[in-house]
Design a protein around this motif. Structure first.
Motif, mmCIF file in Angstrom:
data_model
loop_
_atom_site.group_PDB
_atom_site.id
_atom_site.type_symbol
_atom_site.label_atom_id
_atom_site.label_comp_id
_atom_site.label_asym_id
_atom_site.label_seq_id
_atom_site.Cartn_x
_atom_site.Cartn_y
_atom_site.Cartn_z
ATOM 1 N N UNK A 37 0.863 -1.185 0.000
ATOM 2 C CA UNK A 37 0.000 0.000 0.000
ATOM 3 C C UNK A 37 0.896 1.231 0.000
ATOM 4 N N UNK A 38 0.653 2.125 -0.933
ATOM 5 C CA UNK A 38 1.480 3.312 -1.061
ATOM 6 C C UNK A 38 0.873 4.492 -0.305
ATOM 7 N N UNK A 39 1.706 5.471 -0.053
ATOM 8 C CA UNK A 39 1.222 6.722 0.532
ATOM 9 C C UNK A 39 0.376 7.456 -0.501
ATOM 10 N N UNK A 40 -0.530 8.298 -0.037
ATOM 11 C CA UNK A 40 -1.389 9.055 -0.943
ATOM 12 C C UNK A 40 -1.124 10.542 -0.768
ATOM 13 N N UNK A 41 -1.452 11.294 -1.810
ATOM 14 C CA UNK A 41 -1.306 12.740 -1.715
ATOM 15 C C UNK A 41 -2.633 13.365 -1.286
ATOM 16 N N UNK A 42 -2.633 14.700 -1.185
ATOM 17 C CA UNK A 42 -3.787 15.425 -0.670
ATOM 18 C C UNK A 42 -5.039 15.197 -1.518
ATOM 19 N N UNK A 43 -4.909 15.237 -2.829
ATOM 20 C CA UNK A 43 -6.076 15.115 -3.714
ATOM 21 C C UNK A 43 -6.662 13.706 -3.688
ATOM 22 N N UNK A 44 -5.798 12.696 -3.562
ATOM 23 C CA UNK A 44 -6.317 11.332 -3.413
ATOM 24 C C UNK A 44 -7.045 11.179 -2.072
ATOM 25 N N UNK A 45 -6.539 11.839 -1.050
ATOM 26 C CA UNK A 45 -7.210 11.793 0.258
ATOM 27 C C UNK A 45 -8.578 12.453 0.185
ATOM 28 N N UNK A 46 -8.680 13.574 -0.531
ATOM 29 C CA UNK A 46 -9.970 14.235 -0.678
ATOM 30 C C UNK A 46 -10.936 13.338 -1.459
#
Length: 108
Positions: A37-46
């Motif tokens: 599982x990779x880290x996500x950025x702000x837009x993926x979190x939204x």
């Protein structure tokens, strides 16, 4: 009208803040638990936040839902208190068919 104009920026600020929290929690927890599982950025979190609200929460909020449950609970309690002992026994008898296995389903 002023309240509505103030309400929109507050909603957008809340969504922005919650997206940041989702991103932080995801990046702090998920890669450590699940390999690959990779880290996500702000837009993926939204996007994840909005997807979860659509799938699990809707967009109505909780205040009216809780109030409605509480009100209907009071009505059911009042009806129960108004029943005679015979009506309560009949109620339990009628409801028992949903909670007990049918005679042909009993294992002996």
């Amino acid at each position: 009208m002023k309240w509505k104009l103030l309400f929109i920026p507050l909603i957008l600020a809340a969504i922005a803040a919650m997206s940041g929290v989702v991103m932080w929690l995801w990046n702090a927890v998920m890669p450590g638990i699940f390999s690959g599982v990779q880290s996500i950025d702000y837009w993926h979190a939204m996007g994840l936040l909005i997807l979860c609200r659509i799938l699990f929460g809707g967009f109505r909020g909780r205040h009216g839902h809780h109030h409605g449950w509480h009100h209907s609970h009071r009505e059911r309690w009042a009806r129960w208190q108004a029943m005679t002992p015979e009506e309560r026994a009949q109620f339990h008898k009628d409801r028992g068919i949903f909670c007990r296995p049918k005679p042909e389903e009993k294992s002996e």
